[in-house]
Design a protein around this motif. Structure first.
Motif, PDB file in Angstrom:
ATOM      1  N   ALA A 147     -42.039  -8.415  40.335  1.00 48.78           N
ATOM      2  CA  ALA A 147     -40.689  -7.949  40.631  1.00 48.78           C
ATOM      3  C   ALA A 147     -39.880  -7.563  39.406  1.00 48.78           C
ATOM      4  N   SER A 148     -40.242  -8.061  38.233  1.00 45.47           N
ATOM      5  CA  SER A 148     -39.429  -7.770  37.050  1.00 45.47           C
ATOM      6  C   SER A 148     -40.311  -7.614  35.825  1.00 45.47           C
ATOM      7  N   PRO A 149     -39.856  -6.821  34.844  1.00 48.88           N
ATOM      8  CA  PRO A 149     -40.630  -6.664  33.608  1.00 48.88           C
ATOM      9  C   PRO A 149     -40.874  -8.018  32.943  1.00 48.88           C
ATOM     10  N   GLY A 150     -42.088  -8.204  32.456  1.00 49.44           N
ATOM     11  CA  GLY A 150     -42.444  -9.478  31.849  1.00 49.44           C
ATOM     12  C   GLY A 150     -43.085 -10.444  32.820  1.00 49.44           C
ATOM     13  N   SER A 151     -43.030 -10.131  34.107  1.00 45.07           N
ATOM     14  CA  SER A 151     -43.696 -10.928  35.151  1.00 45.07           C
ATOM     15  C   SER A 151     -43.281 -12.395  35.133  1.00 45.07           C
ATOM     16  N   MET A 152     -42.029 -12.650  34.826  1.00 40.68           N
ATOM     17  CA  MET A 152     -41.450 -13.993  34.882  1.00 40.68           C
ATOM     18  C   MET A 152     -40.175 -13.944  35.716  1.00 40.68           C
ATOM     19  N   PRO A 153     -40.261 -13.494  36.978  1.00 39.67           N
ATOM     20  CA  PRO A 153     -39.044 -13.293  37.776  1.00 39.67           C
ATOM     21  C   PRO A 153     -38.461 -14.598  38.297  1.00 39.67           C
ATOM     22  N   ILE A 154     -37.226 -14.530  38.741  1.00 40.06           N
ATOM     23  CA  ILE A 154     -36.621 -15.639  39.484  1.00 40.06           C
ATOM     24  C   ILE A 154     -37.111 -15.483  40.919  1.00 40.06           C
ATOM     25  N   SER A 155     -38.324 -15.902  41.149  1.00 37.41           N
ATOM     26  CA  SER A 155     -39.049 -15.586  42.376  1.00 37.41           C
ATOM     27  C   SER A 155     -38.950 -16.710  43.396  1.00 37.41           C
ATOM     28  N   THR A 156     -39.327 -16.368  44.622  1.00 35.18           N
ATOM     29  CA  THR A 156     -39.375 -17.365  45.688  1.00 35.18           C
ATOM     30  C   THR A 156     -40.757 -17.471  46.319  1.00 35.18           C
ATOM     31  N   ASP A 157     -41.693 -16.641  45.875  1.00 34.67           N
ATOM     32  CA  ASP A 157     -43.090 -16.832  46.260  1.00 34.67           C
ATOM     33  C   ASP A 157     -43.981 -16.154  45.229  1.00 34.67           C
ATOM     34  N   LEU A 158     -45.251 -16.506  45.231  1.00 41.36           N
ATOM     35  CA  LEU A 158     -46.184 -16.058  44.199  1.00 41.36           C
ATOM     36  C   LEU A 158     -46.362 -14.547  44.199  1.00 41.36           C
ATOM     37  N   ILE A 159     -46.307 -13.912  45.367  1.00 43.81           N
ATOM     38  CA  ILE A 159     -46.580 -12.478  45.470  1.00 43.81           C
ATOM     39  C   ILE A 159     -45.564 -11.673  44.663  1.00 43.81           C
ATOM     40  N   GLN A 160     -44.349 -12.189  44.520  1.00 42.35           N
ATOM     41  CA  GLN A 160     -43.316 -11.484  43.753  1.00 42.35           C
ATOM     42  C   GLN A 160     -43.593 -11.518  42.250  1.00 42.35           C
ATOM     43  N   GLU A 161     -44.511 -12.382  41.809  1.00 41.23           N
ATOM     44  CA  GLU A 161     -44.650 -12.642  40.381  1.00 41.23           C
ATOM     45  C   GLU A 161     -45.658 -11.733  39.679  1.00 41.23           C
ATOM     46  N   GLY A 162     -46.447 -10.981  40.453  1.00 40.98           N
ATOM     47  CA  GLY A 162     -47.382 -10.076  39.805  1.00 40.98           C
ATOM     48  C   GLY A 162     -48.721 -10.027  40.506  1.00 40.98           C
ATOM     49  N   LEU A 163     -49.692  -9.429  39.838  1.00 39.37           N
ATOM     50  CA  LEU A 163     -51.036  -9.249  40.380  1.00 39.37           C
ATOM     51  C   LEU A 163     -51.803 -10.564  40.315  1.00 39.37           C
ATOM     52  N   ARG A 164     -52.314 -11.006  41.451  1.00 33.76           N
ATOM     53  CA  ARG A 164     -53.091 -12.247  41.537  1.00 33.76           C
ATOM     54  C   ARG A 164     -54.573 -11.904  41.552  1.00 33.76           C
ATOM     55  N   ILE A 165     -55.309 -12.433  40.578  1.00 34.81           N
ATOM     56  CA  ILE A 165     -56.726 -12.108  40.416  1.00 34.81           C
ATOM     57  C   ILE A 165     -57.566 -13.353  40.692  1.00 34.81           C
ATOM     58  N   PRO A 166     -58.328 -13.368  41.784  1.00 36.10           N
ATOM     59  CA  PRO A 166     -59.263 -14.469  42.001  1.00 36.10           C
ATOM     60  C   PRO A 166     -60.449 -14.319  41.056  1.00 36.10           C
ATOM     61  N   PRO A 167     -61.313 -15.329  40.943  1.00 34.30           N
ATOM     62  CA  PRO A 167     -62.479 -15.192  40.052  1.00 34.30           C
ATOM     63  C   PRO A 167     -63.348 -14.006  40.455  1.00 34.30           C
ATOM     64  N   MET A 168     -63.476 -13.027  39.553  1.00 37.26           N
ATOM     65  CA  MET A 168     -64.259 -11.813  39.795  1.00 37.26           C
ATOM     66  C   MET A 168     -64.945 -11.418  38.490  1.00 37.26           C
ATOM     67  N   LYS A 169     -66.016 -10.644  38.608  1.00 36.56           N
ATOM     68  CA  LYS A 169     -66.743 -10.198  37.420  1.00 36.56           C
ATOM     69  C   LYS A 169     -66.094  -8.948  36.833  1.00 36.56           C
ATOM     70  N   LEU A 170     -65.497  -9.113  35.654  1.00 40.59           N
ATOM     71  CA  LEU A 170     -64.972  -7.961  34.925  1.00 40.59           C
ATOM     72  C   LEU A 170     -66.111  -7.219  34.229  1.00 40.59           C
ATOM     73  N   MET A 171     -67.143  -7.967  33.841  1.00 40.04           N
ATOM     74  CA  MET A 171     -68.353  -7.365  33.286  1.00 40.04           C
ATOM     75  C   MET A 171     -69.554  -7.915  34.048  1.00 40.04           C
ATOM     76  N   LYS A 172     -70.505  -7.043  34.355  1.00 38.76           N
ATOM     77  CA  LYS A 172     -71.728  -7.426  35.064  1.00 38.76           C
ATOM     78  C   LYS A 172     -72.923  -7.046  34.210  1.00 38.76           C
ATOM     79  N   LYS A 173     -73.650  -8.056  33.740  1.00 37.24           N
ATOM     80  CA  LYS A 173     -74.840  -7.841  32.891  1.00 37.24           C
ATOM     81  C   LYS A 173     -74.519  -6.928  31.716  1.00 37.24           C
ATOM     82  N   GLY A 174     -73.345  -7.131  31.124  1.00 37.70           N
ATOM     83  CA  GLY A 174     -72.955  -6.373  29.943  1.00 37.70           C
ATOM     84  C   GLY A 174     -72.262  -5.064  30.216  1.00 37.70           C
ATOM     85  N   GLU A 175     -72.140  -4.660  31.484  1.00 37.45           N
ATOM     86  CA  GLU A 175     -71.476  -3.397  31.835  1.00 37.45           C
ATOM     87  C   GLU A 175     -70.083  -3.677  32.392  1.00 37.45           C
ATOM     88  N   LEU A 176     -69.098  -2.955  31.868  1.00 40.82           N
ATOM     89  CA  LEU A 176     -67.719  -3.127  32.309  1.00 40.82           C
ATOM     90  C   LEU A 176     -67.566  -2.688  33.755  1.00 40.82           C
TER      91      LEU A 176
END
Length: 540
Positions: A147-176
């Motif tokens: 909701a706000s630059p810096g992702s530190m809003p005066i929020s009332t739930d997690l969704i307002q605070e930014g992108l939520r990333i569950p555990p996922m593979k950013l790289m797979k066997k060395g490939e981005l």
């Protein structure tokens, strides 16, 4: 020695017998693992893009065994390091089959994370097809959407605070995994900066993996053996430390000013029960999770408890998961110290973590007053400012935490103008701020007289004046503006903090937690709390 028993000083540490392993090798391997974590940190800092990571060093690195137990950490950020094992274990449990060359990314506060700007990367280290270790780092990104630059809003739930990333593979066997990276970059205000910092985190993991492979080749199975011994050794030391605390039940309650929404105080209540060489730290009775953003996850609470007890241990103690084995932490689910999704948590990592430490130290002060200081600043004094930079022709997101006064110690004054307890960052140099952002620093100095009086004085806080050179949005998440840092053993409390907006000729007092639009020329003045004093003045 003269007649009578020698009384150990607060810095006296017992000899810890080491059965079952070589005491020389235990120190050798402790330093090997520690130096790998430190080298990872050096690589991350040097190769990062953002001032928040490069200059303020808001990141942490550590080495883990194959089960996700932390073996050793670098001397980085306490709130990161105590909570990272839960993120690493989430990566192991929730990602389908870790393979050589993989890198897992996550920031989910309910998967071992802290708050959304803290992005954790985890990389497995194999020998053949056998997983032997993991290396991980966590870095605070200056913006992850929301909701706000810096992702530190005066929020009332997690969704307002930014992108939520569950555990996922950013790289797979060395490939981005370019599709995942593009998804992340599409949801932040400063994508070029995020990509640069994520690449720096990957580079740091590569350094850690390379060094561990070298050590595996050199020492073989003994490296694995001593990684386990280090956990046992840390446990043995921590049991000795707890044994030195008198058995008993010690209670304390402290308060956050408010949650940023209701205006009501938020209570942190703790009972520390010591029995022999074990401790139970029970937060039953703390406030229920609140609507505002000061909720803490269980990982944060565990991290704060880890920090306090590790601080009581001798310097040679390995900083690893073994330290927590003799400590049971009870944090009722749905409370402000163990919030449930979708609770807002942006401020729980930075503010509630500090108050948890104050509460646990306050309880232990009743048991071992000769070893526990008065309360320190008790706030990270977070400031986030962002918008469109007309001078550089791009969006910007500035984030900073500001230090304060350290609480006075049983035999010394507190330090002035430092980060304390759950934060261990540097300040961002004025030259870096002004060269990177449309911001001018109008003042930066010690807040004289803000430390609490006593036989030993609390350290003084800081005054920071920040002028914006273009229209922008600002968020302040701070605390100890209403409830000052407590003194100890008759010492006086530190002076509460103060937030001000200076616009033209007018000065407006701001709440401890607030979001507001700024006009070019506006100045935010942040006066941070001083530490509490220790002992009555003139006391013996």
């Amino acid at each position: 020695m003269g007649g009578g028993e020698a009384v150990p000083s607060p810095l006296h540490f017992p000899f810890i017998p080491m059965r079952g392993f070589d005491p020389v090798k235990i120190e050798l391997y402790r330093n090997i693992f520690s130096s790998i974590a430190e080298e990872m940190g050096a690589a991350l800092q040097r190769s990062s893009f953002s001032p928040n990571i490069k200059e303020r060093r808001d990141f942490s690195c550590a080495v883990f065994d194959a089960e996700g137990n932390m073996i050793e950490q670098a001397a980085h950020i306490p709130v990161h390091l105590g909570s990272m094992p839960l993120s690493v274990k989430s990566a192991i449990e929730e990602v389908n089959r870790l393979e050589p060359g993989d890198v897992v990314i996550l920031n989910d506060p309910f998967k071992g994370g802290t708050h959304l700007p803290d992005i954790t990367l985890v990389k497995p280290v194999f020998k053949g097809d056998k997983l032997l270790f993991l290396v991980a780092n966590r870095a605070h990104h200056a913006d992850v959407g929301g909701a706000s630059p810096g992702s530190m809003p005066i929020s009332t739930d997690l969704i307002q605070e930014g992108l939520r990333i569950p555990p996922m593979k950013l790289m797979k066997k060395g490939e981005l995994n370019r599709e995942l990276l593009e998804l992340i970059l599409a949801n932040v205000r400063t994508p070029w900066e995020r990509e640069g910092d994520l690449n720096a985190q990957i580079a740091a993991l590569n350094v850690g993996e390379r060094r561990l492979r070298e050590m595996i080749d050199r020492y073989g199975d003994e490296l694995i053996e001593y990684s386990s011994h280090l956990l046992d050794y840390a446990e043995r030391i921590m049991r000795s430390v707890i044994s030195g605390i008198p058995d008993g039940r010690y209670e304390f309650e402290d308060f956050l000013d408010d949650d940023g929404v209701s205006g009501e105080p938020v209570g942190i209540r703790v009972v520390v029960e010591i029995k022999g060489d074990e401790a139970v730290v029970d937060f039953t009775g703390s406030s229920k999770q609140v609507r505002g953003c000061v909720n803490a996850t269980y990982a944060i609470t565990l991290s704060a408890v880890f920090y306090v007890f590790r601080s009581l241990a001798p310097p040679y103690t390995p900083s690893n998961s073994g330290c927590l084995r003799p400590i049971k932490v009870i944090a009722p689910r749905g409370s402000v110290v163990n919030a449930s999704f979708p609770a807002a948590v942006a401020g729980g990592n930075v503010e509630t973590s500090q108050r948890i430490v104050d509460a646990v130290l306050g309880a232990l002060l009743k048991a071992i007053p000769e070893k526990i200081p008065a309360a320190s600043c008790g706030s990270m004094n977070n400031v986030a400012i962002g918008g469109y930079d007309p001078f550089r022709g791009r969006p910007f997101a500035y984030y900073e935490t500001i230090g304060g006064g350290m609480g006075a110690r049983p035999s010394k004054d507190g330090l002035s103008g430092v980060h304390t307890h759950m934060t261990n960052t540097m300040n961002t140099p004025i030259e870096a701020i002004e060269s990177y952002y449309p911001i001018r620093v109008r003042g930066y100095r010690i807040r004289r007289g803000s430390g609490g009086e006593g036989r030993f004085r609390g350290g003084d806080g800081i005054v920071r004046e920040i002028e914006v050179l273009c229209d922008a949005e600002a968020t302040i998440i701070s605390d100890r503006r209403r409830f000052p840092p407590y003194g100890a053993m008759g010492g006086k409390p530190g002076k509460p903090g103060l937030n001000l907006l200076i616009r033209g000729g007018s000065v407006k007092k701001l709440p401890s937690k607030t979001a507001l639009p700024l006009k070019a020329g506006d100045i935010l003045r942040i006066e941070t709390p001083g530490g509490g004093g220790y002992g009555s003045e003139g006391g013996g």
